[in-house]
Design a protein around this motif. Structure first.
Motif, PDB file in Angstrom:
ATOM      1  N   LYS A  73      -0.513 -27.145 -12.607  1.00  0.00           N
ATOM      2  CA  LYS A  73       0.183 -25.983 -13.154  1.00  0.00           C
ATOM      3  C   LYS A  73      -0.004 -24.846 -12.155  1.00  0.00           C
ATOM      4  O   LYS A  73      -1.126 -24.403 -11.899  1.00  0.00           O
ATOM      5  CB  LYS A  73      -0.375 -25.612 -14.515  1.00  0.00           C
ATOM      6  CG  LYS A  73       0.392 -24.447 -15.168  1.00  0.00           C
ATOM      7  CD  LYS A  73      -0.221 -24.099 -16.509  1.00  0.00           C
ATOM      8  CE  LYS A  73       0.074 -25.186 -17.525  1.00  0.00           C
ATOM      9  NZ  LYS A  73      -0.389 -24.779 -18.893  1.00  0.00           N
ATOM     10  N   LEU A  74       1.067 -24.368 -11.598  1.00  0.00           N
ATOM     11  CA  LEU A  74       1.021 -23.374 -10.537  1.00  0.00           C
ATOM     12  C   LEU A  74       1.906 -22.200 -10.883  1.00  0.00           C
ATOM     13  O   LEU A  74       2.778 -22.269 -11.761  1.00  0.00           O
ATOM     14  CB  LEU A  74       1.488 -23.979  -9.211  1.00  0.00           C
ATOM     15  CG  LEU A  74       0.733 -25.206  -8.700  1.00  0.00           C
ATOM     16  CD1 LEU A  74       1.418 -25.752  -7.465  1.00  0.00           C
ATOM     17  CD2 LEU A  74      -0.713 -24.865  -8.411  1.00  0.00           C
ATOM     18  N   SER A  75       1.614 -21.121 -10.139  1.00  0.00           N
ATOM     19  CA  SER A  75       2.487 -19.951 -10.171  1.00  0.00           C
ATOM     20  C   SER A  75       2.592 -19.433  -8.750  1.00  0.00           C
ATOM     21  O   SER A  75       1.800 -19.785  -7.883  1.00  0.00           O
ATOM     22  CB  SER A  75       1.923 -18.868 -11.105  1.00  0.00           C
ATOM     23  OG  SER A  75       0.685 -18.386 -10.613  1.00  0.00           O
ATOM     24  N   ARG A  76       3.568 -18.606  -8.516  1.00  0.00           N
ATOM     25  CA  ARG A  76       3.748 -18.073  -7.169  1.00  0.00           C
ATOM     26  C   ARG A  76       2.540 -17.237  -6.731  1.00  0.00           C
ATOM     27  O   ARG A  76       2.154 -17.259  -5.555  1.00  0.00           O
ATOM     28  CB  ARG A  76       5.021 -17.236  -7.119  1.00  0.00           C
ATOM     29  CG  ARG A  76       6.285 -18.045  -7.326  1.00  0.00           C
ATOM     30  CD  ARG A  76       7.516 -17.169  -7.295  1.00  0.00           C
ATOM     31  NE  ARG A  76       8.748 -17.961  -7.503  1.00  0.00           N
ATOM     32  CZ  ARG A  76       9.969 -17.452  -7.546  1.00  0.00           C
ATOM     33  NH1 ARG A  76      10.124 -16.127  -7.403  1.00  0.00           N
ATOM     34  NH2 ARG A  76      11.009 -18.238  -7.735  1.00  0.00           N
ATOM     35  N   LEU A  77       1.944 -16.539  -7.688  1.00  0.00           N
ATOM     36  CA  LEU A  77       0.774 -15.720  -7.356  1.00  0.00           C
ATOM     37  C   LEU A  77      -0.419 -16.602  -6.976  1.00  0.00           C
ATOM     38  O   LEU A  77      -1.144 -16.314  -6.017  1.00  0.00           O
ATOM     39  CB  LEU A  77       0.413 -14.818  -8.544  1.00  0.00           C
ATOM     40  CG  LEU A  77      -0.788 -13.884  -8.334  1.00  0.00           C
ATOM     41  CD1 LEU A  77      -0.498 -12.922  -7.185  1.00  0.00           C
ATOM     42  CD2 LEU A  77      -1.089 -13.116  -9.620  1.00  0.00           C
ATOM     43  N   ASN A  78      -0.608 -17.705  -7.732  1.00  0.00           N
ATOM     44  CA  ASN A  78      -1.710 -18.617  -7.411  1.00  0.00           C
ATOM     45  C   ASN A  78      -1.526 -19.260  -6.037  1.00  0.00           C
ATOM     46  O   ASN A  78      -2.460 -19.397  -5.257  1.00  0.00           O
ATOM     47  CB  ASN A  78      -1.824 -19.700  -8.484  1.00  0.00           C
ATOM     48  CG  ASN A  78      -2.311 -19.130  -9.805  1.00  0.00           C
ATOM     49  OD1 ASN A  78      -2.895 -18.054  -9.852  1.00  0.00           O
ATOM     50  ND2 ASN A  78      -2.043 -19.838 -10.893  1.00  0.00           N
TER      51      ASN A  78
ATOM     52  N   GLY B  45     -11.716 -17.970   9.999  1.00  0.00           N
ATOM     53  CA  GLY B  45     -13.161 -17.771  10.160  1.00  0.00           C
ATOM     54  C   GLY B  45     -13.833 -18.978  10.769  1.00  0.00           C
ATOM     55  O   GLY B  45     -14.706 -18.846  11.655  1.00  0.00           O
ATOM     56  N   LEU B  46     -13.465 -20.183  10.319  1.00  0.00           N
ATOM     57  CA  LEU B  46     -14.048 -21.400  10.890  1.00  0.00           C
ATOM     58  C   LEU B  46     -13.702 -21.549  12.365  1.00  0.00           C
ATOM     59  O   LEU B  46     -14.550 -21.917  13.191  1.00  0.00           O
ATOM     60  CB  LEU B  46     -13.559 -22.612  10.097  1.00  0.00           C
ATOM     61  CG  LEU B  46     -14.092 -23.982  10.553  1.00  0.00           C
ATOM     62  CD1 LEU B  46     -15.606 -24.024  10.429  1.00  0.00           C
ATOM     63  CD2 LEU B  46     -13.452 -25.099   9.744  1.00  0.00           C
ATOM     64  N   THR B  47     -12.457 -21.240  12.716  1.00  0.00           N
ATOM     65  CA  THR B  47     -12.043 -21.315  14.124  1.00  0.00           C
ATOM     66  C   THR B  47     -12.826 -20.314  14.973  1.00  0.00           C
ATOM     67  O   THR B  47     -13.249 -20.614  16.101  1.00  0.00           O
ATOM     68  CB  THR B  47     -10.542 -21.051  14.245  1.00  0.00           C
ATOM     69  OG1 THR B  47      -9.832 -21.967  13.396  1.00  0.00           O
ATOM     70  CG2 THR B  47     -10.074 -21.222  15.672  1.00  0.00           C
TER      71      THR B  47
ATOM     72  N   SER C  44      -3.576 -17.675   1.071  1.00  0.00           N
ATOM     73  CA  SER C  44      -4.233 -16.604   1.841  1.00  0.00           C
ATOM     74  C   SER C  44      -5.718 -16.922   2.065  1.00  0.00           C
ATOM     75  O   SER C  44      -6.238 -16.744   3.184  1.00  0.00           O
ATOM     76  CB  SER C  44      -4.091 -15.274   1.101  1.00  0.00           C
ATOM     77  OG  SER C  44      -2.730 -14.943   0.933  1.00  0.00           O
ATOM     78  N   LEU C  45      -6.406 -17.367   1.007  1.00  0.00           N
ATOM     79  CA  LEU C  45      -7.814 -17.725   1.152  1.00  0.00           C
ATOM     80  C   LEU C  45      -7.996 -18.881   2.133  1.00  0.00           C
ATOM     81  O   LEU C  45      -8.939 -18.900   2.938  1.00  0.00           O
ATOM     82  CB  LEU C  45      -8.416 -18.090  -0.212  1.00  0.00           C
ATOM     83  CG  LEU C  45      -8.536 -16.940  -1.224  1.00  0.00           C
ATOM     84  CD1 LEU C  45      -9.068 -17.463  -2.551  1.00  0.00           C
ATOM     85  CD2 LEU C  45      -9.437 -15.841  -0.690  1.00  0.00           C
ATOM     86  N   PHE C  46      -7.092 -19.857   2.075  1.00  0.00           N
ATOM     87  CA  PHE C  46      -7.170 -20.980   3.009  1.00  0.00           C
ATOM     88  C   PHE C  46      -6.991 -20.513   4.450  1.00  0.00           C
ATOM     89  O   PHE C  46      -7.709 -20.940   5.360  1.00  0.00           O
ATOM     90  CB  PHE C  46      -6.122 -22.030   2.630  1.00  0.00           C
ATOM     91  CG  PHE C  46      -6.086 -23.196   3.568  1.00  0.00           C
ATOM     92  CD1 PHE C  46      -7.070 -24.179   3.520  1.00  0.00           C
ATOM     93  CD2 PHE C  46      -5.069 -23.304   4.514  1.00  0.00           C
ATOM     94  CE1 PHE C  46      -7.029 -25.256   4.392  1.00  0.00           C
ATOM     95  CE2 PHE C  46      -5.033 -24.375   5.390  1.00  0.00           C
ATOM     96  CZ  PHE C  46      -6.017 -25.364   5.335  1.00  0.00           C
ATOM     97  N   MET C  47      -6.041 -19.629   4.679  1.00  0.00           N
ATOM     98  CA  MET C  47      -5.803 -19.116   6.031  1.00  0.00           C
ATOM     99  C   MET C  47      -6.993 -18.304   6.525  1.00  0.00           C
ATOM    100  O   MET C  47      -7.406 -18.429   7.697  1.00  0.00           O
ATOM    101  CB  MET C  47      -4.538 -18.257   6.038  1.00  0.00           C
ATOM    102  CG  MET C  47      -3.256 -19.039   5.794  1.00  0.00           C
ATOM    103  SD  MET C  47      -2.934 -20.275   7.050  1.00  0.00           S
ATOM    104  CE  MET C  47      -2.699 -19.223   8.477  1.00  0.00           C
TER     105      MET C  47
END
Length: 214
Positions: A37-42, A56-58, A48-51
């Motif tokens: 179950k998704l939404s555009r905000l999620n 940071g890892l890079t 954004s958090l993944f990016m």
């Protein structure tokens, strides 16, 4: 205008919070395997958090691993080490070159006669270190005399074995005779009685002092 802006905001909010379902089906049987179950905000927040995490890892990999050597503008550790060693060698060579030039300048001055040959008296160099025995007070001080007297008094009545060189020690019988009474601490007889002919000489094994005779 105000109503249009409010309506537009509500429309954007509705689109961001509108729920969607992501379903993964089996193509052959159309069986539902996984659904989200998704939404555009999620999706926007998760992306954004993944990016940010990926960036940071890079950054960490580049900053703390040898991967930074492959980035243009970064120098490798090996090059820094070689540069440091070359700097040390250069300093040593410059110092050696300065010593050599100074040595050659001195030789050149000697060959030209710019330096006078001075004669040094060897005895005068050691004159300041000579010591006149007459100026030294060799008389013992009070503490030294007291210490000597105390040590002499202790050694005079010392009944214990002394540290001597036993390689040159020759043992022999002090007197020839028969033992009349042996050592017996129970009867407080702390000696060995030997009977001998009258006026027989009693010899000592080593130098010492007679502390008792009866």
């Amino acid at each position: 205008m105000a109503k249009k802006k409010v309506k537009k905001r509500k429309e954007i909010k509705r689109k961001l919070l509108h729920k969607y379902r992501l379903v993964i089906l089996n193509e052959s049987t159309f069986e539902e395997k996984i659904s989200f179950k998704l939404s555009r905000l999620n999706v926007f927040v998760t992306g954004s958090l993944f990016m940010i995490g990926l960036i940071g890892l890079t950054t960490l990999l580049i900053a703390f691993t040898p991967l930074r050597e492959y980035i243009p503008g970064y120098s490798s550790t090996r090059l820094k080490k070689e540069a440091t060693e070359l700097t040390y060698k250069t300093d040593s060579l410059i110092r050696t070159l300065n010593y050599t030039n100074k040595y050659l300048d001195n030789i050149r001055m000697v060959l030209k006669g710019d330096i006078e040959n001075t004669v040094v008296n060897r005895d005068s160099l050691f004159q300041q270190y000579k010591l006149d025995p007459a100026s030294v007070d060799l008389s013992p001080i009070k503490e030294d005399s007291l210490l000597r007297a105390e040590v002499a008094l202790e050694d005079k009545y010392n009944l214990f074995e002394r540290t001597i060189d036993k390689k040159n020690l020759v043992l022999f019988t002090p007197v020839t005779g028969s033992i009349s009474m042996g050592f017996n601490p129970n009867e407080k007889h702390y000696a060995v009685d030997v009977t001998a002919v009258t006026d027989s000489p009693v010899k000592a094994v080593a130098n010492g002092t007679v502390i008792f005779s009866e």
